[in-house]
Design a protein around this motif. Structure first.
Motif, short mmCIF file in Angstrom:
data_model
loop_
_atom_site.label_atom_id
_atom_site.label_comp_id
_atom_site.label_asym_id
_atom_site.label_seq_id
_atom_site.Cartn_x
_atom_site.Cartn_y
_atom_site.Cartn_z
N ASP A 130 1.42 43.32 -18.44
CA ASP A 130 1.98 42.37 -17.47
C ASP A 130 1.93 43.01 -16.08
OD1 ASP A 130 3.77 40.70 -15.90
OD2 ASP A 130 4.48 39.87 -17.81
N TYR A 186 4.09 47.91 -21.59
CA TYR A 186 4.43 46.65 -20.93
C TYR A 186 3.73 46.53 -19.58
CZ TYR A 186 7.78 44.72 -24.23
OH TYR A 186 8.36 44.15 -25.35
N GLU A 222 12.01 42.31 -22.31
CA GLU A 222 11.69 40.93 -22.68
C GLU A 222 12.68 39.94 -22.05
OE1 GLU A 222 9.24 39.63 -24.30
OE2 GLU A 222 8.23 41.36 -25.21
N SER A 223 13.94 40.34 -21.96
CA SER A 223 14.95 39.44 -21.39
C SER A 223 14.70 39.18 -19.91
CB SER A 223 16.36 40.02 -21.58
OG SER A 223 16.64 41.07 -20.68
N LEU A 278 11.46 39.46 -18.49
CA LEU A 278 10.18 38.75 -18.41
C LEU A 278 10.31 37.27 -18.71
CD1 LEU A 278 7.78 41.30 -20.20
CD2 LEU A 278 7.90 40.79 -17.75
N ASN A 279 11.24 36.92 -19.58
CA ASN A 279 11.34 35.54 -20.06
C ASN A 279 12.24 34.65 -19.21
OD1 ASN A 279 9.61 36.07 -22.21
ND2 ASN A 279 11.27 36.73 -23.55
N GLN A 280 12.65 35.14 -18.05
CA GLN A 280 13.42 34.30 -17.13
C GLN A 280 12.49 33.35 -16.37
OE1 GLN A 280 16.88 34.40 -16.83
NE2 GLN A 280 16.89 35.93 -18.48
N ALA A 299 19.22 34.40 -21.68
CA ALA A 299 18.04 33.55 -21.48
C ALA A 299 18.31 32.47 -20.43
CB ALA A 299 17.64 32.91 -22.80
N ASN A 300 17.33 32.27 -19.54
CA ASN A 300 17.35 31.21 -18.53
C ASN A 300 18.61 31.22 -17.66
OD1 ASN A 300 14.90 30.20 -19.63
ND2 ASN A 300 16.06 29.10 -21.20
#
Length: 337
Positions: free
Chosen positions: A57, A53, A22-23, A25-27, A97-98
């Motif tokens: 995706d 996953y 998840e870390s 994918l969420n970038q 994140a980001n």
């Protein structure tokens, strides 16, 4: 736009794998990334998590293979990677994140062969974050690749050869056929200096992007077995690096600094040689005893004096006696527990 291939070796990581994926994918990415999950023969639910996953995706690819260790898994990921850059991430760690967008922007602007970032620790047992030691700092005075190399490999900075703190140009790895050695602890330390020596451009990004998870320690018995293998494998790493750099043509000042850096690992094993009594390890210890002259760490002056005055064999006897005393005291403490 830069396409990133993220290689995640997976082995029995069901408790952490979801957070890890998840870390990634969420970038925020400038171009669609490629996330390669290499299931290294897991026996828990990790393979099912990987496949789930991938079904959800299209950016995720899964490789299922027999267990061969983290080096084998990373190598499978390297062969499958099609992006401009490769990033490695262990399946129990995660990205902040980001945090990755700035690195890919820098990669696009500088075309660097290697971008080195920083990390933070997460203490799993205490459920809290902690400072990661020996992160590198950006310095505008380090303008050339040689300047940055000298800073990175300076033993005083105690740079740790963790590949998951970096982004590597795919061509740098594939064109030079840089693969990890199977079955070797400290495979990062054996691999990274060689790749670093081939880089024409390096950028240090003074931002934290990866979180290194510190998990609960194994039992004392397992630690003792692993401790012996760690020291044996570290000697093998010194052997592989010494052979490689002896054959590599490069600026002599840089080569000297690489040897000074490797001397830290050699002396670490040398003063604990009571743990490595097998013939091959003893042979390697003697062969690379010249690293004592490169060593600049703690008690370096005293060690050199003893070595010069008494010679290799007597210095080894002193280290053996000291090491066995430490092991005896440690065993007494464990027995009292």
């Amino acid at each position: 736009m830069i396409k990133l291939s993220v290689i995640i070796p997976v082995y029995n990581a069901e408790d952490y794998l979801t957070e890890c994926i998840e870390s990634v994918l969420n970038q925020i990415y400038p171009a669609e990334p490629e996330i390669i999950l290499v299931d290294d023969g897991s026996t828990d639910k990790s393979p099912f998590i990987c496949d789930y996953y991938a079904s959800m995706d299209h950016r995720i690819k899964v490789i299922h293979k027999e267990n061969g260790g983290i080096s084998s898994a990373r190598n499978a990921g390297i062969d499958a990677a099609t992006g401009d850059y490769i990033a490695f991430l262990d399946s129990d760690d995660f990205w902040i994140a980001n945090s990755v967008h700035d690195f890919l922007k820098a990669a696009d602007e500088t075309k660097a062969d290697i971008l080195i970032g920083n990390a933070i620790k997460y203490l799993d047992a205490e459920r809290r974050f902690a400072q990661y030691p020996n992160n590198l700092k950006y310095n505008p005075r380090h303008k050339t690749t040689a300047d940055k190399l000298l800073y990175i490999i300076d033993p005083r900075n105690r740079f740790q050869w963790h590949v998951w703190k970096c982004f590597f140009k795919t061509g740098l790895i594939k064109d030079n056929r840089m693969y990890f050695k199977d079955g070797l602890l400290f495979s990062d330390m054996e691999w990274f200096p060689k790749v670093l020596s081939q880089a024409r451009k390096i950028e240090i990004i003074d931002n934290i992007f990866v979180c290194y998870r510190v998990r609960r320690p194994d039992s004392d018995t397992e630690d003792e077995v692993k401790r012996i293998k760690r020291h044996r494998d570290m000697l093998k790493v010194i052997y592989y690096l010494s052979v490689y750099f002896n054959k590599t043509g490069m600026d002599q000042r840089l080569k000297h600094h690489f040897y000074t850096n490797f001397s830290e690992a050699y002396v670490h094993v040398f003063i604990r040689q009571a743990l490595v009594q097998d013939r091959d390890s003893r042979r390697l210890l003697k062969r690379f005893s010249y690293y004592i002259y490169f060593y600049k760490g703690k008690y370096s002056g005293l060690l050199k004096i003893i070595y010069i005055l008494l010679g290799y064999r007597k210095t080894c006897k002193i280290m053996n006696m000291a090491g066995k005393s430490v092991l005896f005291i440690r065993s007494l403490k464990e027995w009292k527990k």
